[in-house]
Write a protein that holds these residues in place. Sequence first.
Motif, PDB file in Angstrom:
ATOM      1  N   GLU A 155      82.150 -58.734 -34.732  1.00 43.24           N
ATOM      2  CA  GLU A 155      82.868 -59.069 -33.498  1.00 43.24           C
ATOM      3  C   GLU A 155      82.656 -57.985 -32.448  1.00 43.24           C
ATOM      4  OE1 GLU A 155      87.177 -60.747 -33.232  1.00 43.24           O
ATOM      5  OE2 GLU A 155      87.355 -58.577 -32.861  1.00 43.24           O
ATOM      6  N   CYS A 165      87.067 -63.501 -33.642  1.00 46.83           N
ATOM      7  CA  CYS A 165      86.771 -63.822 -35.045  1.00 46.83           C
ATOM      8  C   CYS A 165      88.080 -63.706 -35.827  1.00 46.83           C
ATOM      9  CB  CYS A 165      85.708 -62.877 -35.606  1.00 46.83           C
ATOM     10  SG  CYS A 165      84.089 -63.081 -34.845  1.00 46.83           S
ATOM     11  N   GLY A 166      88.964 -64.645 -35.597  1.00 42.81           N
ATOM     12  CA  GLY A 166      90.312 -64.552 -36.134  1.00 42.81           C
ATOM     13  C   GLY A 166      90.496 -65.066 -37.538  1.00 42.81           C
ATOM     14  N   CYS A 170      87.060 -69.971 -36.107  1.00 40.72           N
ATOM     15  CA  CYS A 170      86.883 -69.005 -35.027  1.00 40.72           C
ATOM     16  C   CYS A 170      85.411 -68.903 -34.627  1.00 40.72           C
ATOM     17  CB  CYS A 170      87.399 -67.659 -35.506  1.00 40.72           C
ATOM     18  SG  CYS A 170      86.568 -67.099 -37.035  1.00 40.72           S
ATOM     19  N   ASP A 171      85.064 -67.855 -33.863  1.00 44.66           N
ATOM     20  CA  ASP A 171      83.666 -67.661 -33.469  1.00 44.66           C
ATOM     21  C   ASP A 171      82.776 -67.484 -34.695  1.00 44.66           C
ATOM     22  OD1 ASP A 171      81.875 -66.878 -30.921  1.00 44.66           O
ATOM     23  OD2 ASP A 171      81.294 -65.625 -32.613  1.00 44.66           O
ATOM     24  N   MET A 195      95.163 -65.687 -30.945  1.00 41.06           N
ATOM     25  CA  MET A 195      94.308 -64.516 -30.770  1.00 41.06           C
ATOM     26  C   MET A 195      95.019 -63.217 -31.141  1.00 41.06           C
ATOM     27  SD  MET A 195      91.243 -65.367 -29.563  1.00 41.06           S
ATOM     28  CE  MET A 195      90.600 -64.052 -28.506  1.00 41.06           C
ATOM     29  N   VAL A 219      93.573 -73.317 -35.095  1.00 41.72           N
ATOM     30  CA  VAL A 219      92.491 -72.343 -34.906  1.00 41.72           C
ATOM     31  C   VAL A 219      93.072 -70.940 -34.825  1.00 41.72           C
ATOM     32  CG1 VAL A 219      90.644 -71.554 -33.371  1.00 41.72           C
ATOM     33  CG2 VAL A 219      91.038 -74.010 -33.706  1.00 41.72           C
ATOM     34  N   GLY A 221      91.583 -67.614 -33.611  1.00 46.49           N
ATOM     35  CA  GLY A 221      90.425 -67.013 -32.972  1.00 46.49           C
ATOM     36  C   GLY A 221      89.953 -67.846 -31.801  1.00 46.49           C
ATOM     37  N   ASP A 222      88.742 -67.543 -31.332  1.00 45.02           N
ATOM     38  CA  ASP A 222      88.173 -68.241 -30.175  1.00 45.02           C
ATOM     39  C   ASP A 222      86.780 -68.762 -30.515  1.00 45.02           C
ATOM     40  OD1 ASP A 222      87.224 -69.175 -27.791  1.00 45.02           O
ATOM     41  OD2 ASP A 222      87.423 -67.276 -26.701  1.00 45.02           O
TER      42      ASP A 222
END
Length: 251
Positions: A155, A165-166, A170-171, A195, A219, A221-222
Amino acid sequence: MRTLLLEEMAWPEIKAALENGMRTVIVFAGAVEQHGPHLAEITDAARARAEAIDLAERLGDALVAPVIRPGISEPHMSMPGTISLRPEVFKGLMEDYTAAYVKHGFKSIVFGSTHGGNMPTMLETLAELKVKYPDVKFAMGYTMGEVGPVIMKCEQEEGLPKGACGSHACDFETSLMLLKNPELVHMENARVGWMGQLTPQLMEQMNREGIDTVSPTGVLGDPTMANATRGKRYFEAMQELQEKLVRAQLS
């Protein structure tokens, strides 16, 4: 290239592989659970299959068992489609997989999980299996505690916002899926999730009341900036760790 997947082989092929020294079997577990509005519920199982195949290729003498799924996913049951196994059922699957593969002549068994909810039961059962089968070598892929720092390092190196990157849909996970199973990703539906920092109190809340009490989208994260190129870097970093851990245990 010939398949390494036991479920895609005929029994004479498996017998020949065993006779030619393919005496390690990789048993990975995933889940069937919600992964936000943009990822399919089979995400963890799809990741488990990809990671197990890659690990088998790295080891060179291993075959891949059918992925264990569903998994233990109680915090996600508040969202439709999730299936959660009782811990004793998951344990029984591990025991039955082991009994079958030992009977057929495998000498080393590698367990792993892409879903954190499986980890406590997997580690507990693995300790019991080591006692029951003293002549078999057992190994475990990364735990969440071991892979977490790798994800956080990625990340930072990728210049992403803290928390992107949760850990769930996530990402990191979305980029991996864009790399390995893009047909299961719908980026037009991706939304930023929780987040913040996942404190023990929030983890307890999710386990007790459901993940939607922390993140209405499911979710953490992003995922909105995810891409397959970054997924490739994530995958390589994660699998290098996994190979290192497994080789050390099998040596």
